[in-house]
Design a protein around this motif. Structure first.
Motif, PDB file in Angstrom:
ATOM      1  N   SER A   1       0.838  -1.179   0.000  1.00  0.00           N
ATOM      2  CA  SER A   1       0.000   0.000   0.000  1.00  0.00           C
ATOM      3  C   SER A   1       0.885   1.246   0.000  1.00  0.00           C
ATOM      4  CB  SER A   1      -0.921  -0.004   1.222  1.00  0.00           C
ATOM      5  OG  SER A   1      -1.697   1.168   1.272  1.00  0.00           O
TER       6      SER A   1
ATOM      7  N   ARG B   1      -2.090  -9.003  -0.605  1.00  0.00           N
ATOM      8  CA  ARG B   1      -2.988  -7.920  -0.186  1.00  0.00           C
ATOM      9  C   ARG B   1      -4.129  -8.446   0.676  1.00  0.00           C
ATOM     10  NH1 ARG B   1      -4.510  -6.588  -5.820  1.00  0.00           N
ATOM     11  NH2 ARG B   1      -6.163  -5.326  -4.893  1.00  0.00           N
TER      12      ARG B   1
ATOM     13  N   MET C   1      -5.293  -6.409   9.131  1.00  0.00           N
ATOM     14  CA  MET C   1      -5.866  -5.108   9.459  1.00  0.00           C
ATOM     15  C   MET C   1      -7.260  -5.253  10.067  1.00  0.00           C
ATOM     16  SD  MET C   1      -4.565  -3.017   6.074  1.00  0.00           S
ATOM     17  CE  MET C   1      -5.172  -1.421   6.598  1.00  0.00           C
TER      18      MET C   1
ATOM     19  N   LEU D   1      -9.529   0.060  11.539  1.00  0.00           N
ATOM     20  CA  LEU D   1     -10.088   0.722  10.366  1.00  0.00           C
ATOM     21  C   LEU D   1     -11.425   0.109   9.997  1.00  0.00           C
ATOM     22  CD1 LEU D   1      -6.886   0.938   8.101  1.00  0.00           C
ATOM     23  CD2 LEU D   1      -7.865   2.760   9.508  1.00  0.00           C
TER      24      LEU D   1
ATOM     25  N   ASP E   1     -12.115   1.427   4.588  1.00  0.00           N
ATOM     26  CA  ASP E   1     -10.734   1.898   4.714  1.00  0.00           C
ATOM     27  C   ASP E   1      -9.746   0.755   4.482  1.00  0.00           C
ATOM     28  OD1 ASP E   1     -11.479   4.485   5.231  1.00  0.00           O
ATOM     29  OD2 ASP E   1     -11.438   4.247   7.419  1.00  0.00           O
TER      30      ASP E   1
ATOM     31  N   THR F   1      -9.552   0.117   0.781  1.00  0.00           N
ATOM     32  CA  THR F   1      -8.762   1.151   0.103  1.00  0.00           C
ATOM     33  C   THR F   1      -7.275   0.982   0.382  1.00  0.00           C
ATOM     34  OG1 THR F   1     -10.595   2.733   0.261  1.00  0.00           O
ATOM     35  CG2 THR F   1      -8.395   3.634  -0.116  1.00  0.00           C
ATOM     36  N   GLU F   2      -6.914   0.727   1.643  1.00  0.00           N
ATOM     37  CA  GLU F   2      -5.511   0.570   2.022  1.00  0.00           C
ATOM     38  C   GLU F   2      -4.863  -0.617   1.320  1.00  0.00           C
ATOM     39  OE1 GLU F   2      -3.322   2.257   3.995  1.00  0.00           O
ATOM     40  OE2 GLU F   2      -4.796   3.877   4.090  1.00  0.00           O
ATOM     41  N   CYS F   3      -5.653  -1.620   1.004  1.00  0.00           N
ATOM     42  CA  CYS F   3      -5.114  -2.833   0.369  1.00  0.00           C
ATOM     43  C   CYS F   3      -5.289  -2.825  -1.139  1.00  0.00           C
ATOM     44  CB  CYS F   3      -5.766  -4.069   0.975  1.00  0.00           C
ATOM     45  SG  CYS F   3      -5.379  -4.295   2.729  1.00  0.00           S
TER      46      CYS F   3
END
Length: 359
Positions: A244, A283, A290, A296, A300, A303-305
Motif C-alpha cells: 500500500s 494484499r 488489518m 479501520l 478503509d 482502500t488501504e489494500c
C-alpha cells in the motif's frame, strides 16, 4: 474495590510505586500475572477440541519468552482417561488441583448428569472463578443452571435434550461467548477464538497480534531456495514492501529490467501463478491482519489494500478465506455493532480481567 491486572502496572507494586522517576531494576519490576487454567476432562473427551484449546496457550508462552499461562489436566477421580480417539491422558484429581483462575469442562457426547457430576458442577459454578465448557459440554453447565442469566454460545441441542426446558438461557449467534464468569463455544473450530479472547483480556491485545503474525508466517508456503532467479527474489521483496500503495505489474517488470511477459514466466515457473495472483494473495493477507487489528473500517481496509470497490474486496476475500471480511473483524469493531463479548471476567484471586478485547 477490585483492581484489574492492568491497573497493577499503572499504580506499581509495593515500595517501587513511591520511587517515581527512578529506573527500576529487573528484580524490582512487577511480575506479569499468570493465567492459570484447569481443563476438566471426562471419559471419551474430544481430543481435537482440547488440542485446539492448548495450542494457543503453548504458542503464547513461546512467543512471550516466559509462562504467561499454565494449565493442568483434571478429572473427578484423577484417573487416566481415554479420549474419543483412544489416546490415554493422565489427570489430577479435581479436589487436589493447583489453584486456577479458569476451569473449563471438556466432555464427549455423553450429556447425562449423574448425582456426583451434578453436585460437582453446582459446587464449581458457585465458586469465584471463571467456569467454561467446550462445545457440547456447555449443555452440562446449562442443566445445572450455571448459564442462567448470562449469554452463552452453544451448539444445536441433540435429540436427547429438550431445548424447551432451557427457557432461561440467552444464546447468542456467535462461535464463542465470554460473559462475566462464563465461557462457552460451539465446537472445536471456535475454541481457538475463545482462548485468544481469554488471553487478550488477561495479557492484552499485543500478544494476540504476535500470535496471529506467527501463524500467518507459518501458513505461507516455503519459496524454492535453489535455482530461483534473482530477478524473481527481488520482485517478491518489492511486492512485500509495496502493498500500500501497490506497484503495477508493468512497473515491477520495468524496475527489474525485464519484460512483463518474462516476469510472468518467472512466476509461473517458480510459484505456479501469475504476478497479479501472488500480489492479490499478499494484499488479502494484509487485509485480514488489518481487520483483526480493528482499527479501520471495512471501506478503509479495502482502500488501504488496493481494492477499487467494496464489492470487489468482498468477493476476493470470500473466495480466498471462505468468509466475509466482517467475520474476521476484531471485537473492537464488532462492539460497535452490538458485540456480545463485552463483559469482564473475574478470577479466584478477586482480580477483574480487562474489558473485552479483539479476538
Amino acid at each position: 474495590m477490585a483492581i484489574s491486572v492492568f491497573d497493577v502496572f499503572k499504580i506499581g507494586v509495593g515500595p517501587s510505586s513511591s520511587r517515581q522517576g527512578e529506573q527500576l531494576t529487573e528484580s524490582e519490576r512487577p511480575q506479569p500475572p499468570m493465567l492459570r487454567i484447569g481443563f476438566w476432562l471426562r471419559e471419551a473427551f474430544d481430543m481435537y477440541t482440547l488440542a485446539n484449546a492448548l495450542e494457543p496457550l503453548r504458542l503464547a508462552n513461546q512467543l512471550a519468552g516466559y509462562d504467561v499461562c499454565q494449565w493442568q489436566m483434571l478429572s473427578l477421580e484423577g484417573q487416566q482417561l481415554n479420549a474419543s480417539n483412544g489416546i490415554a491422558t493422565a489427570t489430577t484429581r479435581l479436589d487436589q488441583a493447583q489453584t486456577f483462575d479458569v476451569l473449563i469442562l471438556c466432555g464427549g457426547d455423553n450429556l447425562q448428569l449423574d448425582p456426583d457430576l451434578r453436585q460437582q458442577l453446582s459446587h464449581w459454578a458457585a465458586q469465584p472463578i471463571s467456569l467454561g465448557a467446550l462445545g457440547e459440554a456447555g449443555w452440562l453447565l446449562a442443566q445445572v443452571g450455571a448459564l442462567e442469566g448470562v449469554r452463552c454460545s452453544l451448539p444445536e441441542p441433540g435429540a436427547a435434550l429438550e431445548f424447551a426446558a432451557f427457557s432461561k438461557l440467552t444464546p447468542v449467534a456467535a462461535p464463542f461467548c465470554v460473559d462475566r464468569q462464563r465461557l462457552t463455544c460451539v465446537g472445536p473450530q471456535a475454541v481457538q477464538g475463545l482462548m485468544h479472547e481469554l488471553l487478550a483480556r488477561f495479557h492484552g491485545r499485543g500478544l494476540i497480534l504476535r500470535m496471529e503474525k506467527h501463524a500467518a508466517r507459518q501458513a505461507r508456503p516455503l519459496l524454492p531456495v535453489r535455482d530461483v532467479p534473482k530477478q524473481l527474489q527481488a520482485t517478491l521483496t518489492l511486492m512485500n514492501e509495496h502493498l500500500s500503495p501497490m506497484l503495477g505489474i508493468d512497473e515491477l517488470a520495468e524496475t527489474m529490467g525485464i519484460s512483463r511477459r518474462h516476469l510472468e514466466r518467472l512466476f509461473k515457473r517458480s510459484l505456479g501463478c501469475t504476478p497479479s495472483r501472488h500480489y492479490l494473495d499478499l494484499r488479502l493477507q494484509q487485509a485480514r491482519q488489518m481487520l483483526r487489528a480493528a482499527e479501520l473500517s471495512l471501506s478503509d481496509v479495502a482502500t488501504e489494500c488496493g481494492f477499487v470497490s467494496l464489492q470487489h474486496f468482498f468477493r476476493c476475500y470470500r473466495q480466498y478465506f471462505g468468509a466475509h471480511p466482517r467475520e474476521h473483524m476484531g471485537a473492537k469493531a464488532n462492539s460497535q455493532r452490538g458485540s456480545t463479548l463485552n463483559a469482564p471476567v473475574s478470577s479466584r484471586a478477586g482480580r477483574i480481567l480487562a474489558p473485552s478485547l479483539p479476538h
